[in-house]
Design an enzyme around this catalytic site. Structure first.
Site, PDB file in Angstrom:
ATOM      1  N   GLU A 119       0.679  -0.785  -0.064  1.00 32.24           N
ATOM      2  CA  GLU A 119      -0.120   0.134   0.015  1.00 32.24           C
ATOM      3  C   GLU A 119       0.885   1.291   0.066  1.00 32.24           C
ATOM      4  O   GLU A 119       2.003   1.400   0.696  1.00 32.24           O
ATOM      5  CB  GLU A 119      -0.919   0.025   1.133  1.00 32.24           C
ATOM      6  CG  GLU A 119      -1.997  -1.059   1.118  1.00 32.24           C
ATOM      7  CD  GLU A 119      -3.216  -0.315   0.425  1.00 32.24           C
ATOM      8  OE1 GLU A 119      -3.155   0.543  -0.253  1.00 32.24           O
ATOM      9  OE2 GLU A 119      -4.479  -1.225   0.223  1.00 32.24           O
ATOM     10  N   ASP A 121      -6.758   1.757  -8.490  1.00 32.27           N
ATOM     11  CA  ASP A 121      -5.423   2.157  -7.827  1.00 32.27           C
ATOM     12  C   ASP A 121      -4.271   1.423  -8.315  1.00 32.27           C
ATOM     13  O   ASP A 121      -4.417   0.239  -8.807  1.00 32.27           O
ATOM     14  CB  ASP A 121      -5.573   2.186  -6.312  1.00 32.27           C
ATOM     15  CG  ASP A 121      -6.039   0.733  -5.889  1.00 32.27           C
ATOM     16  OD1 ASP A 121      -6.705   0.070  -6.377  1.00 32.27           O
ATOM     17  OD2 ASP A 121      -5.231   0.051  -4.837  1.00 32.27           O
TER      18      ASP A 121
END
Length: 255
Positions: free
Chosen positions: A112, A160
């Site tokens: 992330e 993303d």
């Protein structure tokens, strides 16, 4: 006496820790024909939150869809956090497919990136990402071209790390599959859909797959083919076909 008991207890605990789990209902006849489950690719995400601390809280609890996690989080300041052991399944991929693999949580390392979804990725963050990619690909023997986006593996649900993520920067350092400077023109009967599948994209929703391809390789969101797409796809396909024999292909799950 207490010392002897302590030594005996430690020996027992050590033996238990080194013994693999066994079903007491079965006779154990151990086979050497196995190996540890290991990651085959790395999936990049962006948190779309206000801070790394907020992301850490979510990754250790849950979001609106349930419990989530990732193996690593990289802050905007370049700080690297580890949340899940690399030999365990982090819950970061969800319902996703790539190159014939369906359970991407079992086959990948999730990273992330602390980013609100609208801002450029910082230099310290990118430097930290390149360092951890170099470490993971070398230590876990993950092919350097198998660095993909969450939006690549789940094109109908995710986008993303978005159009602002600098894939060319990773390519300059030797990570990810990226077209060469001057892609060759494809042959007359070249099939872009077949190339998209060879790269790894799930084509059950063709428009979503094209959007994901454009997001990754063209920094755009369009779902219609563009003039230069065929040359890019042909070059990417050729690169994959030209990988050395020692580079193992993605393993397709078997029953």
């Amino acid at each position: 006496m207490r010392g002897a008991i302590a030594v005996l207890l430690a020996a027992c605990l050590g033996a238990c820790a080194s013994t693999p789990p066994r079903n007491p209902l079965a006779q154990w006849h151990g086979s050497p024909n196995h190996n540890a489950r290991s990651a085959q690719l790395i999936v990049l995400h962006q948190t779309e939150m206000d801070s790394a601390q907020a992301a850490l809280l979510t990754l250790r609890t849950r979001n609106a869809q349930g419990r989530v996690s990732a193996h690593y989080l990289i802050g905007n300041d370049g700080r690297l956090y580890q949340l899940v052991s690399e030999d365990a399944r982090a819950w970061h991929a969800g319902a996703a497919r790539w190159a014939g693999l369906h359970d991407l949580n079992s086959a990948s390392i999730g990273i992330e990136l602390d980013n609100d979804g609208h801002s450029a990725f910082s230099e310290p963050q990118l430097q930290a990402l390149l360092r951890v990619l170099a470490d993971l690909t070398a230590r876990l023997d993950i092919p350097r071209h198998l660095i993909v986006a969450h939006g690549d593996i789940a094109p109908t649900r995710k986008h993303d790390p978005g159009v602002l993520f600098p894939w060319p920067r990773l390519a300059q350092a030797g990570f990810g599959l990226w077209p060469r400077a001057v892609p060759a023109a494809p042959p007359p009967r070249f099939d872009p859909w077949l190339a998209l599948r060879v790269i790894g994209y799930d084509l059950r929703d063709p428009a979503a797959a094209v959007r994901a391809f454009h997001r990754h390789y063209r920094a755009s969101e369009g779902d219609a083919w563009e003039p230069e797409d065929a040359a890019i796809l042909y070059d990417l396909q050729q690169q994959l076909l030209q990988l050395p024999p020692t580079a193992e292909p993605m393993a397709t799950p078997s029953l």
